[in-house]
Each structure stands twice: as C-alpha cells, then as structure tokens.
Write a protein that holds these residues in place. Structure first.
Motif, PDB file in Angstrom:
ATOM      1  N   ALA A 145      34.350  47.059  37.352  1.00 24.74           N
ATOM      2  CA  ALA A 145      35.463  46.264  37.884  1.00 24.74           C
ATOM      3  C   ALA A 145      34.943  44.917  38.383  1.00 24.74           C
ATOM      4  O   ALA A 145      34.025  44.863  39.202  1.00 24.74           O
ATOM      5  N   THR A 146      35.516  43.859  37.885  1.00 26.74           N
ATOM      6  CA  THR A 146      35.064  42.513  38.246  1.00 26.74           C
ATOM      7  C   THR A 146      35.950  41.863  39.298  1.00 26.74           C
ATOM      8  O   THR A 146      35.668  40.747  39.729  1.00 26.74           O
ATOM      9  N   SER A 147      37.009  42.545  39.705  1.00 29.14           N
ATOM     10  CA  SER A 147      37.915  42.014  40.715  1.00 29.14           C
ATOM     11  C   SER A 147      38.534  43.177  41.487  1.00 29.14           C
ATOM     12  O   SER A 147      38.813  44.238  40.894  1.00 29.14           O
ATOM     13  N   PRO A 148      38.744  43.006  42.798  1.00 22.78           N
ATOM     14  CA  PRO A 148      39.313  44.107  43.595  1.00 22.78           C
ATOM     15  C   PRO A 148      40.667  44.583  43.096  1.00 22.78           C
ATOM     16  O   PRO A 148      40.986  45.771  43.211  1.00 22.78           O
ATOM     17  N   TRP A 149      41.487  43.676  42.522  1.00 23.03           N
ATOM     18  CA  TRP A 149      42.821  44.078  42.093  1.00 23.03           C
ATOM     19  C   TRP A 149      42.770  45.087  40.965  1.00 23.03           C
ATOM     20  O   TRP A 149      43.718  45.861  40.760  1.00 23.03           O
ATOM     21  N   LEU A 150      41.660  45.132  40.230  1.00 23.62           N
ATOM     22  CA  LEU A 150      41.541  46.087  39.129  1.00 23.62           C
ATOM     23  C   LEU A 150      41.553  47.532  39.621  1.00 23.62           C
ATOM     24  O   LEU A 150      41.920  48.443  38.883  1.00 23.62           O
ATOM     25  N   TYR A 151      41.170  47.713  40.901  1.00 25.52           N
ATOM     26  CA  TYR A 151      41.180  49.076  41.457  1.00 25.52           C
ATOM     27  C   TYR A 151      42.603  49.630  41.575  1.00 25.52           C
ATOM     28  O   TYR A 151      42.780  50.841  41.749  1.00 25.52           O
ATOM     29  N   LEU A 152      43.612  48.766  41.476  1.00 23.27           N
ATOM     30  CA  LEU A 152      44.993  49.250  41.474  1.00 23.27           C
ATOM     31  C   LEU A 152      45.280  50.093  40.237  1.00 23.27           C
ATOM     32  O   LEU A 152      46.215  50.904  40.231  1.00 23.27           O
ATOM     33  N   LEU A 153      44.478  49.907  39.200  1.00 21.04           N
ATOM     34  CA  LEU A 153      44.659  50.684  37.973  1.00 21.04           C
ATOM     35  C   LEU A 153      44.054  52.081  38.071  1.00 21.04           C
ATOM     36  O   LEU A 153      44.402  52.967  37.285  1.00 21.04           O
ATOM     37  N   LEU A 154      43.152  52.281  39.016  1.00 20.01           N
ATOM     38  CA  LEU A 154      42.462  53.575  39.122  1.00 20.01           C
ATOM     39  C   LEU A 154      43.422  54.743  39.384  1.00 20.01           C
ATOM     40  O   LEU A 154      43.333  55.766  38.687  1.00 20.01           O
ATOM     41  N   PRO A 155      44.358  54.650  40.346  1.00 22.74           N
ATOM     42  CA  PRO A 155      45.295  55.779  40.531  1.00 22.74           C
ATOM     43  C   PRO A 155      46.137  56.057  39.279  1.00 22.74           C
ATOM     44  O   PRO A 155      46.479  57.213  39.016  1.00 22.74           O
ATOM     45  N   VAL A 156      46.470  55.010  38.534  1.00 26.76           N
ATOM     46  CA  VAL A 156      47.253  55.204  37.306  1.00 26.76           C
ATOM     47  C   VAL A 156      46.432  55.971  36.284  1.00 26.76           C
ATOM     48  O   VAL A 156      46.936  56.880  35.606  1.00 26.76           O
TER      49      VAL A 156
END
Length: 259
Positions: A145-156
């Motif tokens: 992950a290169t940006s913190p916002w990408l972690y929003l995809l982890l629960p999905v």
C-alpha cells in the motif's frame, strides 16, 4: 498501483468462482463435471475467495430458496424485508450460517444433486482459515500500500463475497430494466455487465435459471458464457444441448421498461 491490481484481481477471480461454481453449477446444474474437476473448483474457489469462502452446498440451498420464495419472507435475501443493504447482508449471512451448520431444516427438494466435500468445507469455513487469509491480505497491504486511503479497500477484500451478493440482491431488485414480465421484482441492473460478470442480468436469470448465458439481447454480454463454452469444448465440463442455446428476449411477455 500493486494494491489496485490486487483488488481488481480478487474482485474478478472470486466473482468468477461464485458465478461459475456456486451459482451456475451448484445451484442450477447448468452443466456437469467429473468429481475430479468438481474438487479442482472447490480448491480454486477456496484460493480465490479466501476469507469470504462460501460452501457451494450451503450457497446452492440458499439460492434455490431465493428462487422458490422470491420477494417473500422466506427469501433469504429479499430487500423487501430489510431496512437497508447492511441489514440484508447480515440476515443473508445468518441464514447461510444456519444452513451450513444444519441449524434449520431444509426441504429435501432443495438438497438434491449438490456438490459436497464435507471436511474441506468445514476447513475452509473455519475461523482459523478465515483468520489466516485475513493475515495474508493484511500483509499484502502492509507491503504494497502506497497511501493510507488504500487501506479502505482491505475490509472489502476480506468480505468481498458479501459485497458481490449485496450488489445483486439489493440493487437488482430495485433498479434497472426488464426483458421479461414476471411475478417478482428482478431487474437487469446493467445493460453491459463487465462489472459483475453477467450476474446483473437478474431478470433474465429469473426467467431462465439454468441458462448458461445470462444475456439475451445483443448488448447483454455475459463474460462467463464464452468461458463455459471453452471449458465444454476442452472437456472440463459437459453442457446439455438445450442449455447451450442462448435464449432470445423476443420470447414474449417481455418489456423494456426502464427505471
């Protein structure tokens, strides 16, 4: 970029397992396969669905109940009996778990000709298995992950199967267009369905549940249909001759009503 590629890959690979193995094969018997290939696709489904793996047997029973009781209180995932999409997802999950663990009695007519691999299903549905996959997904995000916002995809990613089901079970009973007038609320959600691999042609599917091609009009491309034809040609699966013929929407009783 690696995380976006990973997310897209998981989206389509897990969705293919659901529509090909769980839906068209296990639920509707649209084609046949040998025990070897059946177990191959059990493993393929486990690898592609990971933490959100669903038992083909339990899924098929639940989906058969959906067709038999569409839009009624006995429908496992009707939006008519949930206040929002998340409560519907939770209700569907609870019914799935009750079916899988044998906590509800299911009429024998819904349990015929189901793919079964009991010990594998128990392992794949176990809490340790799901936690291992969550750990794998988390490690991939930590590494790439290169940006913190990408972690929003982890629960999905972790519960992606539930998201796939919710898109169709909620929105395709509320929005879209109809090719066939039926006694249910099923709609075709997308006119060209690349996003859901043909699953959004829900009205078509309710009209012809065992068809291997979910699209019936010229613009309704079902991406899984050519894959099924190829696997049939290679001898991996066997498609009955009647199922191999695409159904025309000119069969009468249809409407092109838009919402």
């Amino acid at each position: 970029m690696p995380i976006i590629i990973f997310f897209i890959a998981i989206w389509y690979l897990s969705l293919f397992s659901q529509t090909f193995f769980h839906h068209r094969y296990a639920s509707h018997g649209a084609f046949k396969m040998s025990k070897f290939w059946e177990r191959f696709f059990f493993v393929f489904t486990y690898i592609t669905q990971g933490s959100h793996y669903m038992s083909p047997r339990a899924y098929a029973i639940m989906h058969r109940l959906h067709h038999a009781h569409t839009d009624t209180e006995l429908d496992p995932h009707s939006p008519n009996f949930s206040s929002n999409i998340f409560s519907m997802m939770w209700r569907t999950s609870r019914i799935y778990r009750d079916i899988f663990h044998g906590r509800i009695q299911v009429d024998e007519k819904y349990t015929k000709n189901l793919p079964e691999w009991n010990w594998f299903d128990r392992m794949a549905n176990s809490a340790p298995s799901r936690l291992i996959w969550v750990g794998i997904y988390t490690a991939i995000f930590v590494l790439y992950a290169t940006s913190p916002w990408l972690y929003l995809l982890l629960p999905v990613v972790i519960v992606m199967g539930a998201f796939h089901g919710a898109i169709i079970n909620w929105f395709a009973h509320k929005f879209g267009y109809k090719n066939f007038i039926m006694k249910n609320t099923s709609e075709n959600l997308l006119p060209v369905d690349i996003l859901m691999l043909g699953e959004s042609y829900h009205n078509n599917h309710h009209k012809h549940p065992s068809a291997i091609n979910f699209g019936v009009r010229g613009h309704e491309f079902d991406p899984v249909y050519p894959v099924i034809l190829l696997l049939n040609k290679l001898g991996v699966i066997r498609v009955p001759k009647l199922a191999a013929v695409p159904v025309s929407a000119e069969e009468g009783g249809q409407t092109s009503k838009q919402h």
